[in-house]
Design a protein around this motif. Structure first.
Motif, PDB file in Angstrom:
ATOM      1  N   MET A   9      -3.675  -1.915   6.255  1.00 20.98           N
ATOM      2  CA  MET A   9      -4.551  -1.427   5.192  1.00 20.98           C
ATOM      3  C   MET A   9      -4.373   0.070   5.024  1.00 20.98           C
ATOM      4  O   MET A   9      -4.535   0.818   5.994  1.00 20.98           O
ATOM      5  CB  MET A   9      -6.012  -1.725   5.536  1.00 20.98           C
ATOM      6  N   GLY A  10      -4.010   0.490   3.826  1.00 21.47           N
ATOM      7  CA  GLY A  10      -3.879   1.917   3.545  1.00 21.47           C
ATOM      8  C   GLY A  10      -2.836   2.591   4.417  1.00 21.47           C
ATOM      9  O   GLY A  10      -3.047   3.685   4.920  1.00 21.47           O
ATOM     10  N   THR A  11      -1.702   1.953   4.563  1.00 24.30           N
ATOM     11  CA  THR A  11      -0.657   2.448   5.457  1.00 24.30           C
ATOM     12  C   THR A  11      -0.111   3.802   5.003  1.00 24.30           C
ATOM     13  O   THR A  11       0.424   3.909   3.905  1.00 24.30           O
ATOM     14  CB  THR A  11       0.500   1.435   5.547  1.00 24.30           C
ATOM     15  N   PRO A  12      -0.210   4.818   5.867  1.00 23.71           N
ATOM     16  CA  PRO A  12       0.291   6.139   5.500  1.00 23.71           C
ATOM     17  C   PRO A  12       1.769   6.297   5.848  1.00 23.71           C
ATOM     18  O   PRO A  12       2.139   7.020   6.766  1.00 23.71           O
ATOM     19  CB  PRO A  12      -0.585   7.080   6.339  1.00 23.71           C
ATOM     20  N   ASN A  13       2.607   5.590   5.113  1.00 22.60           N
ATOM     21  CA  ASN A  13       4.047   5.687   5.325  1.00 22.60           C
ATOM     22  C   ASN A  13       4.752   5.376   4.009  1.00 22.60           C
ATOM     23  O   ASN A  13       4.211   4.652   3.180  1.00 22.60           O
ATOM     24  CB  ASN A  13       4.503   4.725   6.419  1.00 22.60           C
ATOM     25  N   CYS A  34      -2.309  -4.427   2.394  1.00 17.76           N
ATOM     26  CA  CYS A  34      -3.461  -4.152   1.531  1.00 17.76           C
ATOM     27  C   CYS A  34      -3.320  -2.720   1.029  1.00 17.76           C
ATOM     28  O   CYS A  34      -3.188  -1.794   1.825  1.00 17.76           O
ATOM     29  CB  CYS A  34      -4.760  -4.300   2.313  1.00 17.76           C
ATOM     30  N   TYR A  35      -3.352  -2.558  -0.267  1.00 20.61           N
ATOM     31  CA  TYR A  35      -3.134  -1.228  -0.851  1.00 20.61           C
ATOM     32  C   TYR A  35      -4.141  -0.972  -1.958  1.00 20.61           C
ATOM     33  O   TYR A  35      -4.708  -1.895  -2.537  1.00 20.61           O
ATOM     34  CB  TYR A  35      -1.718  -1.108  -1.412  1.00 20.61           C
ATOM     35  N   SER A  36      -4.392   0.303  -2.213  1.00 18.21           N
ATOM     36  CA  SER A  36      -5.287   0.695  -3.301  1.00 18.21           C
ATOM     37  C   SER A  36      -4.604   1.756  -4.158  1.00 18.21           C
ATOM     38  O   SER A  36      -4.231   2.827  -3.655  1.00 18.21           O
ATOM     39  CB  SER A  36      -6.600   1.259  -2.758  1.00 18.21           C
ATOM     40  N   ARG A  37      -4.443   1.449  -5.410  1.00 14.44           N
ATOM     41  CA  ARG A  37      -3.857   2.425  -6.342  1.00 14.44           C
ATOM     42  C   ARG A  37      -4.794   3.623  -6.557  1.00 14.44           C
ATOM     43  O   ARG A  37      -4.380   4.652  -7.073  1.00 14.44           O
ATOM     44  CB  ARG A  37      -3.556   1.747  -7.674  1.00 14.44           C
ATOM     45  N   ARG A  38      -6.058   3.480  -6.142  1.00 18.56           N
ATOM     46  CA  ARG A  38      -7.049   4.547  -6.320  1.00 18.56           C
ATOM     47  C   ARG A  38      -7.179   5.458  -5.100  1.00 18.56           C
ATOM     48  O   ARG A  38      -7.997   6.378  -5.106  1.00 18.56           O
ATOM     49  CB  ARG A  38      -8.408   3.922  -6.638  1.00 18.56           C
ATOM     50  N   ASP A  39      -6.416   5.212  -4.049  1.00 16.19           N
ATOM     51  CA  ASP A  39      -6.526   5.994  -2.812  1.00 16.19           C
ATOM     52  C   ASP A  39      -5.771   7.317  -2.967  1.00 16.19           C
ATOM     53  O   ASP A  39      -4.686   7.515  -2.436  1.00 16.19           O
ATOM     54  CB  ASP A  39      -5.979   5.188  -1.635  1.00 16.19           C
ATOM     55  N   TYR A  40      -6.395   8.238  -3.703  1.00 14.92           N
ATOM     56  CA  TYR A  40      -5.764   9.523  -3.976  1.00 14.92           C
ATOM     57  C   TYR A  40      -5.725  10.415  -2.738  1.00 14.92           C
ATOM     58  O   TYR A  40      -4.848  11.260  -2.618  1.00 14.92           O
ATOM     59  CB  TYR A  40      -6.467  10.235  -5.126  1.00 14.92           C
ATOM     60  N   LYS A  55       9.301   8.930  -2.078  1.00 14.21           N
ATOM     61  CA  LYS A  55       9.240   7.475  -2.183  1.00 14.21           C
ATOM     62  C   LYS A  55       7.793   7.044  -2.343  1.00 14.21           C
ATOM     63  O   LYS A  55       6.872   7.763  -1.962  1.00 14.21           O
ATOM     64  CB  LYS A  55       9.815   6.832  -0.918  1.00 14.21           C
ATOM     65  N   PRO A  56       7.565   5.829  -2.878  1.00 19.98           N
ATOM     66  CA  PRO A  56       6.190   5.315  -2.962  1.00 19.98           C
ATOM     67  C   PRO A  56       5.583   5.187  -1.564  1.00 19.98           C
ATOM     68  O   PRO A  56       6.294   5.049  -0.567  1.00 19.98           O
ATOM     69  CB  PRO A  56       6.367   3.947  -3.604  1.00 19.98           C
ATOM     70  N   ILE A  57       4.264   5.185  -1.498  1.00 16.40           N
ATOM     71  CA  ILE A  57       3.534   5.091  -0.241  1.00 16.40           C
ATOM     72  C   ILE A  57       2.977   3.675  -0.096  1.00 16.40           C
ATOM     73  O   ILE A  57       2.368   3.143  -1.026  1.00 16.40           O
ATOM     74  CB  ILE A  57       2.393   6.127  -0.212  1.00 16.40           C
ATOM     75  N   CYS A  58       3.183   3.080   1.072  1.00 13.31           N
ATOM     76  CA  CYS A  58       2.774   1.685   1.309  1.00 13.31           C
ATOM     77  C   CYS A  58       1.304   1.436   0.979  1.00 13.31           C
ATOM     78  O   CYS A  58       0.966   0.395   0.425  1.00 13.31           O
ATOM     79  CB  CYS A  58       3.017   1.303   2.763  1.00 13.31           C
ATOM     80  N   GLY A  59       0.427   2.356   1.322  1.00  4.89           N
ATOM     81  CA  GLY A  59      -1.005   2.157   1.113  1.00  4.89           C
ATOM     82  C   GLY A  59      -1.465   2.289  -0.322  1.00  4.89           C
ATOM     83  O   GLY A  59      -2.643   2.064  -0.621  1.00  4.89           O
ATOM     84  N   HIS A  80      -9.638   6.737   0.831  1.00  7.70           N
ATOM     85  CA  HIS A  80      -9.134   6.228   2.110  1.00  7.70           C
ATOM     86  C   HIS A  80     -10.252   5.912   3.106  1.00  7.70           C
ATOM     87  O   HIS A  80     -10.161   4.952   3.865  1.00  7.70           O
ATOM     88  CB  HIS A  80      -8.147   7.219   2.705  1.00  7.70           C
ATOM     89  N   SER A  81     -11.310   6.691   3.099  1.00 11.66           N
ATOM     90  CA  SER A  81     -12.410   6.475   4.045  1.00 11.66           C
ATOM     91  C   SER A  81     -13.180   5.183   3.767  1.00 11.66           C
ATOM     92  O   SER A  81     -13.952   4.740   4.622  1.00 11.66           O
ATOM     93  CB  SER A  81     -13.360   7.672   4.045  1.00 11.66           C
ATOM     94  N   ASN A  82     -12.979   4.558   2.619  1.00 14.80           N
ATOM     95  CA  ASN A  82     -13.660   3.294   2.315  1.00 14.80           C
ATOM     96  C   ASN A  82     -13.152   2.128   3.160  1.00 14.80           C
ATOM     97  O   ASN A  82     -13.858   1.124   3.312  1.00 14.80           O
ATOM     98  CB  ASN A  82     -13.493   2.913   0.852  1.00 14.80           C
ATOM     99  N   TYR A  83     -11.956   2.231   3.699  1.00 19.13           N
ATOM    100  CA  TYR A  83     -11.403   1.115   4.475  1.00 19.13           C
ATOM    101  C   TYR A  83     -12.315   0.717   5.635  1.00 19.13           C
ATOM    102  O   TYR A  83     -12.535  -0.456   5.883  1.00 19.13           O
ATOM    103  CB  TYR A  83      -9.995   1.431   4.983  1.00 19.13           C
TER     104      TYR A  83
END
Length: 91
Positions: A9-13, A34-40, A55-59, A80-83
């Motif tokens: 979830m929200g992978t920072p890579n 699991c990813y969120s397009r809104r996780d700015y 490159k795009p970010i997994c999360g 990100h803190s919503n996870y």
């Protein structure tokens, strides 16, 4: 395989298809991204830390790799803190 299922979830890579394919080979069950397009927060902090990696970010995006399931949780995750608050609903 010693790993049954994986849910990230929200992978920072950054998206690395060879890495995801390697993970697919050692995980016996499901791999769920699991990813969120809104996780700015994730998007900005990751790009700030790795300025040269564009490159795009997994999360924040789906992973286009056979055997990887993608779940868009943008309706639940605004930052990100919503996870930590929504993990029960996501699972």
């Amino acid at each position: 395989s010693i790993v049954e299922d994986v849910i990230v979830m929200g992978t920072p890579n950054h998206v690395s298809i060879p890495s995801w394919a390697a993970a697919r080979r050692i995980v016996a069950g499901r791999i769920v991204n699991c990813y969120s397009r809104r996780d700015y927060v994730l998007s900005l902090m990751f790009r700030f830390k790795r300025a040269r990696v564009m490159k795009p970010i997994c999360g924040t995006t789906p992973i286009d790799c056979p055997g990887i399931e993608n779940v868009d949780v943008s309706d639940l995750i605004a930052t990100h803190s919503n996870y930590c608050l929504k993990v029960g609903e996501i699972l």
